[in-house]
Design an enzyme around this catalytic site. Sequence first.
Site, PDB file in Angstrom:
ATOM      1  N   ASP A 292       0.879  -1.176   0.000  1.00  0.00           N
ATOM      2  CA  ASP A 292       0.000   0.000   0.000  1.00  0.00           C
ATOM      3  C   ASP A 292       0.909   1.216   0.000  1.00  0.00           C
ATOM      4  O   ASP A 292       2.036   1.147  -0.477  1.00  0.00           O
ATOM      5  CB  ASP A 292      -0.943  -0.046   1.209  1.00  0.00           C
ATOM      6  CG  ASP A 292      -2.262   0.684   0.977  1.00  0.00           C
ATOM      7  OD1 ASP A 292      -2.226   1.831   0.501  1.00  0.00           O
ATOM      8  OD2 ASP A 292      -3.332   0.119   1.258  1.00  0.00           O
ATOM      9  N   HIS A 326       1.329   1.790  -3.349  1.00  0.00           N
ATOM     10  CA  HIS A 326       0.245   2.547  -3.971  1.00  0.00           C
ATOM     11  C   HIS A 326       0.664   3.996  -4.194  1.00  0.00           C
ATOM     12  O   HIS A 326       0.146   4.667  -5.083  1.00  0.00           O
ATOM     13  CB  HIS A 326      -1.012   2.483  -3.104  1.00  0.00           C
ATOM     14  CG  HIS A 326      -1.707   1.161  -3.198  1.00  0.00           C
ATOM     15  ND1 HIS A 326      -2.856   0.873  -2.490  1.00  0.00           N
ATOM     16  CD2 HIS A 326      -1.435   0.059  -3.911  1.00  0.00           C
ATOM     17  CE1 HIS A 326      -3.236  -0.358  -2.775  1.00  0.00           C
ATOM     18  NE2 HIS A 326      -2.388  -0.875  -3.631  1.00  0.00           N
TER      19      HIS A 326
END
Length: 550
Positions: A292, A326
Site C-alpha cells: 500500500d 500505492h
Amino acid sequence: MKKTSLHIPVLTFLAAAVLQGTQLTAQVLPTIESPVFRKDTCNILTYGGKADGIALNTVSINKAIDACNKKGGGVVLVPAGLWNTGPIVLKSNVNLHLQKGAVLQFTDDFNQYPLVEGNWEGLPQMRNQSPISAEGQQNIAITGSGIIDANGDAWRMVKKDKLTESQWKKLVASGGISTDGRTWYPSAKALKGSQLKNPGVIEPGKTPAFYDSVKDFLRPNLLVLTRCKKILLEGVIIQNSPAWCLHPIMSEHLTVRNVTVKNPWYAQNGDGIDVESCKNVLIENSTFDVGDDALCMKSGRDEAGRQRGMPTENVIIRNCIVYHAHGGFVVGSEMSGGARNIHVSNCTFIGTDIGLRFKTTRGRGGVVENIYIKDIYMKDIPGEAILFDMYYMAKDPVPLTGEKRDAPKVELLPVTEGTPVFRDIYVSNVVCNGAEKGIFIRGLPEMHIKNIRLENMVIQANKGIDCSEASGIAFNNITLITKESNPVVDVLNSDNLTFNKLLYKDGADLLFRIGGDRTGKIAITNTDASKAKQKIQYEFGASEKSVSLK
C-alpha cells in the site's frame, strides 16, 4: 554510568531554496533530537531465550527489556538466530538491538495477541496487540542488522486478482475460506469482520464477546509507538506485517535511518510507514517495497481527527527508495488534523502505482500546507506521476483487470469544517520515465486546490496534464513527452493558472482543451503553440477570454 550517543547528532539543516512566485526563500528544516543510551547490555539468552524457531520467547525478551529499563536503560541484545515470539513492549531508555543473523519471528498463534484499545485508520478501535509497541515511553530504539518478521500472511485476506492462478490454488488449499472465489480469508472470524462496517470501532453496545467474534479481522500494525519521544529505528529489516508496518502516532522526535520495509505487493493495507499526528520526524536512506502507501503522512480521520487537532508537522524525508507501493510519498487520506512543514528530497520511486500522491475527500477537513518537494526521480509508474485528488474513493489507485469505475458526481456543496484544504505546495526537479498520466489535479467546486507550484520537470507518460477545480497553479518549465496528445493539457473550471515554458512533442493533435464557465485567467507564456495541429479548444462555457497566449 555515562551515557553515550549512537553517533546521531542533533540535526539542523538549511534546505535548498524553494521558488515562491519569482523569489527564492530559504527554508529552515526542523530539528530532530536523537535518543542516547547507556552502554550496559542485557542479552536475552540470560533471561531464558532460546533460538530454535519453536520455543516462544515472549517472556524472555520482555523480561530483558524490563530489567534493562529498571537499571536505567541500555541495550537489549537479540543474538543471531531464529527467535519465535509473541508481542514485545518497548520501555524507556532501551535500545532493542538485533545482531546480524538475528530473525525476530512473531508467532502465527492469534491467541498470543490480546485485543487492546488502539487506533486504526484515524479512529479509536479495538485491535489485536501489535507485535511491537510502546506507549508514553521516551528514548527508545530498534537498531542492528537483523530481521523483524510479523507473520502477516497468517492474518491477511488476499484478492485472487493479485495472485497467479497457481498461487491462488495453493492459498485456497492451505485452508481458510473463500465464499465468492475472489477473496480468501484466513478464518471465519476474519470473514465475519469483513462483512461488517467498522467492526473494530469502539462504541457503546459492543461487548467483549462481539469483538472476539471478529478478532481475526482486527489485524495489528507491526510496530505502533503511541505518544513516545526520542525514537530511533536504524538498520533493521522490517517485513511481512498483518497491516501497516510502522505506525508512530502522536509521537515526537522520530528518526528512521537505513531501514528496509517490506510487504508483499498483494498485502491489504500493507503500508510502509504511516506518520500520524507526529512532530519532528526524519526519515532517510531507507527502502520501501510494500502493498500500500509507502511514505505516508496522516493525522486522524474526520471529526475524530479534527477533535484531536494534532497535525503531522516538521518532517524531513530524503534519500529514500520506493519500489512497489500505492504511492511513493503520500499525504492522506486520513489527514483531518492537518499536515504542514514537510520537506521531501532526493527520493526515487520505481514501479509505485503513483509517485507523489495527495488524497482526501469531503468529510475529512484538515489543512495540508507548506509542503516542499524536490529532486524526485520516477520510473514505470502505472498511474499518475503527481496526483492531487479530493475525491479519494478508498480503492487501489490502479483498477484491477475488469474493474469498472465511474467518475465521481460533481456538485457544489457548502464549505464546512469537513471540507479539506490543499494549498501552498511546491514541487521542483522531477524526472519521470513512464507513467499513465503526468500530472493530475482535482479539487472540489467549493474548495479548489490552491497555490501549487510545479517546475523543472521532464515527464514521459501516456497522457499529460489534467487540472480541474484548481486556483493559482503555476506550471513552469515542464517538458511533457506523451503518447496521447488530444489534448496535452486539459483544464476544467480552474482559474489563475500559468503555463510558462511548456515543451511537448511536435505535431500534438491539441495542445490545450479549456472547459467550464468558471475557467478564467489562464496565462500561457514562452510556449511555442505553433507545433501543435490545434492550439486551443474551448468547450462547456469556456471562451477565448479565458486564456492569454503570449
